[in-house]
Design a protein around this motif. Sequence first.
Motif, PDB file in Angstrom:
ATOM      1  N   MET A  19       7.005-104.271  12.900  1.00 57.98           N
ATOM      2  CA  MET A  19       6.100-103.630  11.944  1.00 57.98           C
ATOM      3  C   MET A  19       4.648-104.006  12.219  1.00 57.98           C
ATOM      4  O   MET A  19       3.735-103.154  12.127  1.00 57.98           O
ATOM      5  N   ALA A  20       4.406-105.278  12.582  1.00 62.08           N
ATOM      6  CA  ALA A  20       3.043-105.692  12.901  1.00 62.08           C
ATOM      7  C   ALA A  20       2.544-104.985  14.159  1.00 62.08           C
ATOM      8  O   ALA A  20       1.377-104.583  14.241  1.00 62.08           O
ATOM      9  N   PHE A  21       3.416-104.796  15.127  1.00 58.23           N
ATOM     10  CA  PHE A  21       3.035-104.086  16.342  1.00 58.23           C
ATOM     11  C   PHE A  21       2.704-102.620  16.038  1.00 58.23           C
ATOM     12  O   PHE A  21       1.775-102.038  16.627  1.00 58.23           O
ATOM     13  N   TRP A  25      -0.695-101.065  16.884  1.00 63.21           N
ATOM     14  CA  TRP A  25      -0.604 -99.972  17.865  1.00 63.21           C
ATOM     15  C   TRP A  25      -1.518 -98.807  17.496  1.00 63.21           C
ATOM     16  O   TRP A  25      -2.146 -98.190  18.346  1.00 63.21           O
ATOM     17  N   ASN A  26      -1.642 -98.526  16.218  1.00 63.59           N
ATOM     18  CA  ASN A  26      -2.499 -97.416  15.779  1.00 63.59           C
ATOM     19  C   ASN A  26      -3.954 -97.688  16.125  1.00 63.59           C
ATOM     20  O   ASN A  26      -4.674 -96.816  16.646  1.00 63.59           O
ATOM     21  N   ALA A  27      -4.405 -98.923  15.890  1.00 66.82           N
ATOM     22  CA  ALA A  27      -5.811 -99.252  16.158  1.00 66.82           C
ATOM     23  C   ALA A  27      -6.093 -99.304  17.649  1.00 66.82           C
ATOM     24  O   ALA A  27      -7.113 -98.763  18.131  1.00 66.82           O
ATOM     25  N   LEU A  28      -5.219 -99.929  18.420  1.00 68.82           N
ATOM     26  CA  LEU A  28      -5.440-100.052  19.861  1.00 68.82           C
ATOM     27  C   LEU A  28      -5.360 -98.696  20.567  1.00 68.82           C
ATOM     28  O   LEU A  28      -6.072 -98.454  21.548  1.00 68.82           O
ATOM     29  N   ARG A  29      -4.536 -97.796  20.054  1.00 72.52           N
ATOM     30  CA  ARG A  29      -4.466 -96.452  20.655  1.00 72.52           C
ATOM     31  C   ARG A  29      -5.771 -95.707  20.481  1.00 72.52           C
ATOM     32  O   ARG A  29      -6.281 -95.066  21.411  1.00 72.52           O
ATOM     33  N   LEU A  44       0.281 -96.130  25.747  1.00 73.82           N
ATOM     34  CA  LEU A  44       0.795 -97.347  26.393  1.00 73.82           C
ATOM     35  C   LEU A  44      -0.148 -98.535  26.252  1.00 73.82           C
ATOM     36  O   LEU A  44       0.256 -99.666  26.521  1.00 73.82           O
ATOM     37  N   TYR A  45      -1.392 -98.287  25.867  1.00 72.85           N
ATOM     38  CA  TYR A  45      -2.373 -99.370  25.803  1.00 72.85           C
ATOM     39  C   TYR A  45      -1.950-100.516  24.855  1.00 72.85           C
ATOM     40  O   TYR A  45      -2.131-101.694  25.196  1.00 72.85           O
ATOM     41  N   PRO A  46      -1.408-100.244  23.675  1.00 70.10           N
ATOM     42  CA  PRO A  46      -0.990-101.363  22.802  1.00 70.10           C
ATOM     43  C   PRO A  46       0.073-102.251  23.446  1.00 70.10           C
ATOM     44  O   PRO A  46       0.099-103.468  23.199  1.00 70.10           O
TER      45      PRO A  46
END
Length: 291
Positions: A19-21, A25-29, A44-46
Amino acid sequence: MNRQSKRLLVLALVAVVAMAFRVSWNALRDIAGTVGADATAATLYPFVVDGLMALALVAALVLTDHDRRFALRVLGTYTAASLVLNYVHGLVPDLHGRAVDWGRLADWGPANWLLVLLATSLPVGSIYFGSDLVAKVLHHRPTPIVMDAEESDQTEMIRSTAGLPESAPSPVVNATRIPSAVQVGFLKPVIPPKPVPSTVLAPIGRTSAAQSARPRRATGRVPQSARSTQPRRTPEQLLTEARALTADWSDAELTAEGIRRALHTSPANARSLRDALRMERRAAHGPGVAA
């Protein structure tokens, strides 16, 4: 903790990390799309950033000493980088809809330059640090457990005697333990007397006679002052004194013990005198008189 509880704990940890990922993942994308990544690369960046964090954590649990500190540094660096990028994503609402200009993460020029450098260098760092961590884990040799001298000796003895055939157990000897008193101050250790064997026991008369007839072992030259002043009597003198003392004795009273006490002589001499006196009386009264 039993095995079932450990499994539940691991499953709960995996769920929290997943869940933390998803949140990160939303922010890093969105950050990856802003710095020029296409849709596939942004997806794939996250995994490049947060995935290396998980890899560094596992490597820190396996490695030791300097390699473990290196894995912890990688884990801390990528954790801080992910935190900064998530923080920037929260400060710039336009990043959510990708409405900002390409390569623009902050209004201030130096800050924007640093953020773009950070976002674009993380994938390259993942390749380098991830490969290095994997190589360290694959070439890692666990440190052998060092045992103390006593445990190592016991282990070597067990290994050396493992292939030997079993032998019959040695007989158990029942040894009497002699107690000893603790010497404190003026107290002296007490030594109990030795037990007398049963074979030595004999009737009182025979024992006393045997002990009296047994010569004592010489322990040294007796000084002249300690010697007896009474002269040693010859057998003829002893027989003369015995005749005088036992003249009025009856045949029943004529015993070796009585002669020994009266003459103060040895039991052997007393028996010889008794036999001699009986023979004289037998000869004096005639052959028909009993001894």
